[in-house]
Enzyme design. Structure first.
Site, PDB file in Angstrom:
ATOM      1  NE  ARG A   1     -13.982  67.310 -22.536  1.00 36.56           N
ATOM      2  CZ  ARG A   1     -14.474  66.355 -21.918  1.00 36.56           C
ATOM      3  NH1 ARG A   1     -13.961  66.189 -20.535  1.00 36.56           N
ATOM      4  NH2 ARG A   1     -15.306  65.434 -22.075  1.00 36.56           N
ATOM      5  CE1 TYR A   2     -10.219  78.366 -18.415  1.00 35.86           C
ATOM      6  CE2 TYR A   2      -9.366  77.591 -16.557  1.00 35.86           C
ATOM      7  CZ  TYR A   2      -9.686  78.553 -17.263  1.00 35.86           C
ATOM      8  OH  TYR A   2      -8.975  80.069 -17.031  1.00 35.86           O
TER       9      TYR A   2
ATOM     10  N   GLY B   1     -15.007  63.488 -13.056  1.00 33.52           N
ATOM     11  CA  GLY B   1     -14.131  62.323 -13.297  1.00 33.52           C
ATOM     12  C   GLY B   1     -12.719  62.263 -12.797  1.00 33.52           C
ATOM     13  CG  ASN B   2     -10.071  59.049 -13.773  1.00 32.72           C
ATOM     14  OD1 ASN B   2      -9.613  58.788 -12.798  1.00 32.72           O
ATOM     15  ND2 ASN B   2     -10.099  58.384 -14.691  1.00 32.72           N
ATOM     16  N   GLY B   3     -10.148  63.718 -14.348  1.00 32.55           N
ATOM     17  CA  GLY B   3      -9.406  64.957 -14.437  1.00 32.55           C
ATOM     18  C   GLY B   3      -9.963  65.711 -13.196  1.00 32.55           C
ATOM     19  CB  THR B   4     -13.130  66.432 -11.642  1.00 34.16           C
ATOM     20  OG1 THR B   4     -13.673  66.995 -12.947  1.00 34.16           O
ATOM     21  CG2 THR B   4     -13.618  67.458 -10.562  1.00 34.16           C
TER      22      THR B   4
ATOM     23  CG  ASP C   1     -15.803  57.914 -20.879  1.00 33.10           C
ATOM     24  OD1 ASP C   1     -16.428  57.760 -21.619  1.00 33.10           O
ATOM     25  OD2 ASP C   1     -14.956  58.941 -20.830  1.00 33.10           O
TER      26      ASP C   1
ATOM     27  N   GLY D   1     -17.419  66.456 -19.042  1.00 35.31           N
ATOM     28  CA  GLY D   1     -18.822  66.075 -19.682  1.00 35.31           C
ATOM     29  C   GLY D   1     -19.939  66.046 -19.049  1.00 35.31           C
TER      30      GLY D   1
END
Lengths: 392, 392
Positions: A74-75, A102-105, A133, A11
């Site tokens: 997102r993907y 963020g964390n996902g990245t 967040d 995001g």
């Protein structure tokens, strides 16, 4: 001269382009740049741009523009996509991969790194943090959070005064914040409360399961004491008996949202009041009128630091922000291993802040900006009839 | 020396306290002031405050605070309540009644005036305008609107860039504005659109019945051209076959809201996209971070002008803002008969502005502030695959 690929993921925030600008401005003259569009999707599907002069100029002009200039989003990034991504980077002759996210990245970067290693491809990998967040661990905070928190604190303060003025018509208002599984952003709603009459009168965080009886009781007390009740609830709150409220599920990722609506319904069932629930919404991560000056500066600095480390050959790390222990607010930029971030997972609001709003406020205040202040005490209008009958 | 009663009514704005401050600062040293709490409710139920030094100091400190310092709100104001109100004012020895409000307030003042006349009570009556909906007739605009419009224009611009960055995950976003039966506020969402790719790609106004086919078609075109669609809809929009969407009904007054949710449902039924609807919400009338400097100045000036006219013995009028015909933006403050305002009723967005967004933008721009600008053109990411395959 290196060939550096850079992208943005997840995001957007109001300052993610500031980090991008800080990074690009420091490197574009001496290095070759590839821009990756739409986050990991761009990696997997070769949505690459050669960074020509015109695009770079436009990118730098977006330093204060919200959203993500290169596209983020997102993907679904499974092993196959990671394999393709590494292949695509190698094919393009990329030496260095940098992503803002963020964390996902950070997890995605770590997996890309491992795949590159497996393929004996010496890819330099660097992460630049961003999240509204504030659930990235190991860093004091991440760019994007300060501005989002500023927006939440300011909107809560202002909407509280609006509700107070309307309390002969509307008595209960519920504001829902972002934050996913952590309460940093929702708790920021308490920053500018000073007078007891001012809201929020109750903040519901994901870190504590929500007991409906307790919530209703708090509302009743506020109604009795002040004639109105302002409630703030994090999108990630979990009912004592139940689960998080999902608005949607897209690509396997749950989109949270709607717990404020459920609370509205519960109040309507139990109390004879006018109640309204509202999401603070996408403004939290995008409203340019609430950007914190400190957040913006740090976002730029994160980009510049990343650029410096790229030239120094650092790899497998994220730029983290560490707060000095001195009284005055001061940040140093330190490397943090991607592996450690992945191991740590999402960071919740720690217990000392859950127990003590003023301790949290003290921590939060420099990120939001000292220019934003509490309002003078409101008129105690509840006592008007009494005062009037005496004064006559 | 006069005995002047002043109150605030209806929904608050971000600058209604600026008008109150402007008025009180100009008069409190030479006149006796009574503050009326909670709008008409305070009139009918004698919620009067004697304006002592401490309260006045606090009131003046609220000049830049949103909400209504004295309390405002809504109240069923029937003949009986009006009779009581006039009685209460007379009993307290009030010479002059001043209220800050919108259409409903001007009508209430007119009825109070008529009742006072019937009772041979020579009450001086003056209205000061405020409305975020801008539906007060006879005045170029009213304080409160400029800041609300600024918020809407800025939030739409910023949320548009956020959506654009997320379009591989979320394709359609619907923003719902205030405005009741007129489209001034919703149309302000188009102010900062310059590049075709930027939203809003469709604005639904109460002045035109909404055809669902037409809306779906516009969304499809935007999706095809840009990969995402940003829709803005006024809370007061009426479906071609149907009526306005009511969120609630309180004290006989319909609370609008929810048409964006209906549109979201319709899109989900007809298209395979991720869609999200959001209210721009209470921030529109309260967010201090979006106050327009011109709006604030005019709000103060309206209060000061009202104070001057009170001392000059003017009555039965509202302070209106008239725009000069010169190229440069200039406002004069002219009296407007309350009776005329009541006769005219709510003002809609006029046809020339419905037909031509740029004509409307030109009118709106000075109220919102010239500092708020369109963003540089976004990266045309839709073409990335093409560019990439050429560059290889």
């Amino acid at each position: 001269m290196k060939h550096i690929a850079i992208g943005q993921a997840g995001g957007p925030t109001a300052v993610i382009n500031a980090t991008l600008s800080g990074f690009v401005r420091a490197l574009y003259k001496d290095h070759s740049l590839t821009f990756v569009c739409n986050g990991y999707e761009g990696l997997a599907n070769k949505k690459f741009f050669h960074a020509d002069k015109e695009i770079i100029e436009n990118l730098l002009a977006h330093e204060k523009v919200p959203g993500a200039f290169l596209g983020a989003g997102r993907y679904v990034f499974d092993d196959k996509q990671i394999y393709h991504s590494v292949h695509n980077l190698r094919e393009r002759g990329v030496d260095t991969l940098v992503f803002i996210g963020g964390n996902g990245t950070m997890e995605a970067l770590q997996r890309i790194k491992e795949e590159a290693y497996r393929q004996s491809y010496p890819l330099q990998v660097l992460g630049l943090p961003k999240t509204v967040d504030n659930d990235l661990g190991g860093t004091d905070h991440a760019p994007g959070f300060g501005s989002a928190a500023r927006y939440v604190a300011q909107a809560t303060r202002d909407i509280g005064r609006d509700l107070q003025a309307m309390c002969n018509f509307e008595q209960v208002r519920i504001l829902e914040t972002m934050g996913r599984n952590s309460g940093w952003l929702a708790a920021a709603s308490g920053l500018l409360k000073e007078d007891k009459q001012d809201g929020p009168h109750f903040i519901a965080l994901p870190e504590k399961r929500l007991n409906p009886e307790w919530l209703l009781q708090s509302i009743e007390v506020a109604l009795q004491d002040h004639g109105f009740a302002l409630i703030v609830v994090s999108e990630g709150v979990v009912w004592e008996q139940g689960s998080q409220v999902e608005k949607d599920k897209v690509q396997g990722r749950s989109v949270l949202g709607g717990v404020s609506k459920e609370i509205e319904g519960m109040i309507k069932k139990n109390m004879d009041v006018m109640v309204r629930s509202e999401l603070l919404g996408m403004n939290q991560r995008s409203f340019s009128g609430a950007v914190s000056a400190v957040d913006f500066e740090e976002a730029v600095k994160v980009g510049e630091t990343g650029a410096l480390w790229v030239t120094q050959g650092e790899t497998d790390i994220m730029v983290s922000l560490q707060r000095s222990q001195h009284a005055a607010y001061e940040i140093t930029y330190e490397p943090l291993l991607l592996k450690t971030i992945v191991q740590n997972g999402e960071r919740s609001l720690p217990q000392p802040f859950l127990d003590d709003q003023s301790a949290y406020n003290e921590w939060l205040r420099p990120l939001v900006g000292f220019d934003l202040q509490t309002y003078p005490p409101p008129l105690k209008r509840g006592e008007t009839t009494h005062v009037q009958s005496e004064s006559k």
